[in-house]
Design a protein around this motif. Structure first.
Motif, PDB file in Angstrom:
ATOM      1  N   GLN A   1     -15.367  17.197   1.767  1.00 48.24           N
ATOM      2  CA  GLN A   1     -15.953  16.126   0.970  1.00 48.24           C
ATOM      3  C   GLN A   1     -15.095  14.867   1.052  1.00 48.24           C
ATOM      4  O   GLN A   1     -15.610  13.755   1.137  1.00 48.24           O
ATOM      5  N   PHE A   2     -13.779  15.055   1.016  1.00 45.13           N
ATOM      6  CA  PHE A   2     -12.888  13.900   1.141  1.00 45.13           C
ATOM      7  C   PHE A   2     -13.046  13.244   2.516  1.00 45.13           C
ATOM      8  O   PHE A   2     -13.119  12.019   2.617  1.00 45.13           O
ATOM      9  N   ILE A   3     -13.091  14.050   3.572  1.00 42.40           N
ATOM     10  CA  ILE A   3     -13.245  13.514   4.934  1.00 42.40           C
ATOM     11  C   ILE A   3     -14.576  12.759   5.053  1.00 42.40           C
ATOM     12  O   ILE A   3     -14.627  11.682   5.658  1.00 42.40           O
ATOM     13  N   GLU A   4     -15.639  13.305   4.469  1.00 46.91           N
ATOM     14  CA  GLU A   4     -16.931  12.618   4.482  1.00 46.91           C
ATOM     15  C   GLU A   4     -16.825  11.255   3.803  1.00 46.91           C
ATOM     16  O   GLU A   4     -17.329  10.259   4.307  1.00 46.91           O
ATOM     17  N   LYS A   5     -16.181  11.237   2.635  1.00 41.17           N
ATOM     18  CA  LYS A   5     -16.009   9.979   1.903  1.00 41.17           C
ATOM     19  C   LYS A   5     -15.177   9.005   2.731  1.00 41.17           C
ATOM     20  O   LYS A   5     -15.490   7.819   2.807  1.00 41.17           O
TER      21      LYS A   5
ATOM     22  N   GLU B   1      -9.578  11.191  -5.210  1.00 37.09           N
ATOM     23  CA  GLU B   1      -9.875  12.359  -4.361  1.00 37.09           C
ATOM     24  C   GLU B   1      -8.716  12.653  -3.410  1.00 37.09           C
ATOM     25  O   GLU B   1      -8.389  13.808  -3.170  1.00 37.09           O
ATOM     26  N   GLU B   2      -8.094  11.606  -2.894  1.00 38.10           N
ATOM     27  CA  GLU B   2      -6.945  11.786  -2.012  1.00 38.10           C
ATOM     28  C   GLU B   2      -5.787  12.419  -2.781  1.00 38.10           C
ATOM     29  O   GLU B   2      -5.132  13.347  -2.305  1.00 38.10           O
ATOM     30  N   SER B   3      -5.541  11.936  -3.960  1.00 37.56           N
ATOM     31  CA  SER B   3      -4.486  12.492  -4.815  1.00 37.56           C
ATOM     32  C   SER B   3      -4.761  13.961  -5.131  1.00 37.56           C
ATOM     33  O   SER B   3      -3.849  14.799  -5.110  1.00 37.56           O
ATOM     34  N   ASP B   4      -6.028  14.277  -5.405  1.00 38.77           N
ATOM     35  CA  ASP B   4      -6.410  15.656  -5.708  1.00 38.77           C
ATOM     36  C   ASP B   4      -6.166  16.597  -4.525  1.00 38.77           C
ATOM     37  O   ASP B   4      -5.872  17.775  -4.720  1.00 38.77           O
TER      38      ASP B   4
END
Length: 142
Positions: free
Chosen positions: A50-54, A79-82
């Motif tokens: 999901q992060f890569i998609e974003k 999201e990156e921090s998560d």
């Protein structure tokens, strides 16, 4: 003029030795385990995907000249921090980076050998460089 070929069997035999040595290292086994653990953890892989998609969506938006909103940017940063708060993902990213750096070192060593027409010394290898000759756009600082 006749076609000159190098004996790739010699190189392949040395590569087999190198890869065998790599597989036997304890560090390799631990990093491989980090990658396997990530691959088998559905929640972590979904979070990462999901992060890569974003990330790709935001890059695409920027490449089209569209401005990112403050909310989009903050959401992305969260999201990156998560990702790094997730131990499985953090270890996966570490192992991935280590393997990438090793790959770059092997590539750079080969490239420098041909460039210099001799085996390079350690000081002649760029730390963190990609060994591509500077044309890859990787930001390796060449």
């Amino acid at each position: 003029m006749s076609i000159i070929k190098m004996d790739s069997n010699v190189v392949l035999e040395k590569m087999k030795e190198l890869c065998t040595d790599l597989l036997q290292q304890e560090g390799y086994k631990e990093m491989r385990q980090m990658i396997d653990q990530f691959a088998s953890d559905e929640q972590s892989t979904k979070q990462y995907e999901q992060f890569i998609e974003k990330h790709h969506m935001m890059q695409q938006k920027e490449s089209q000249g569209l401005e990112l909103t403050e909310a989009e940017f903050k959401d992305y940063e969260q999201e990156e921090s998560d990702l790094y708060k997730n131990d499985v993902i953090r270890k996966f990213l570490y192992a991935q980076r280590e393997f990438s750096q090793l790959h770059s070192l092997v590539s750079q060593y080969f490239t420098k050998t041909i460039e210099l027409d001799r085996v390079p010394e350690a000081k002649e290898l760029k730390k963190g460089g990609c060994g591509c000759g500077g044309n890859c756009g990787c930001g390796g600082g060449h």
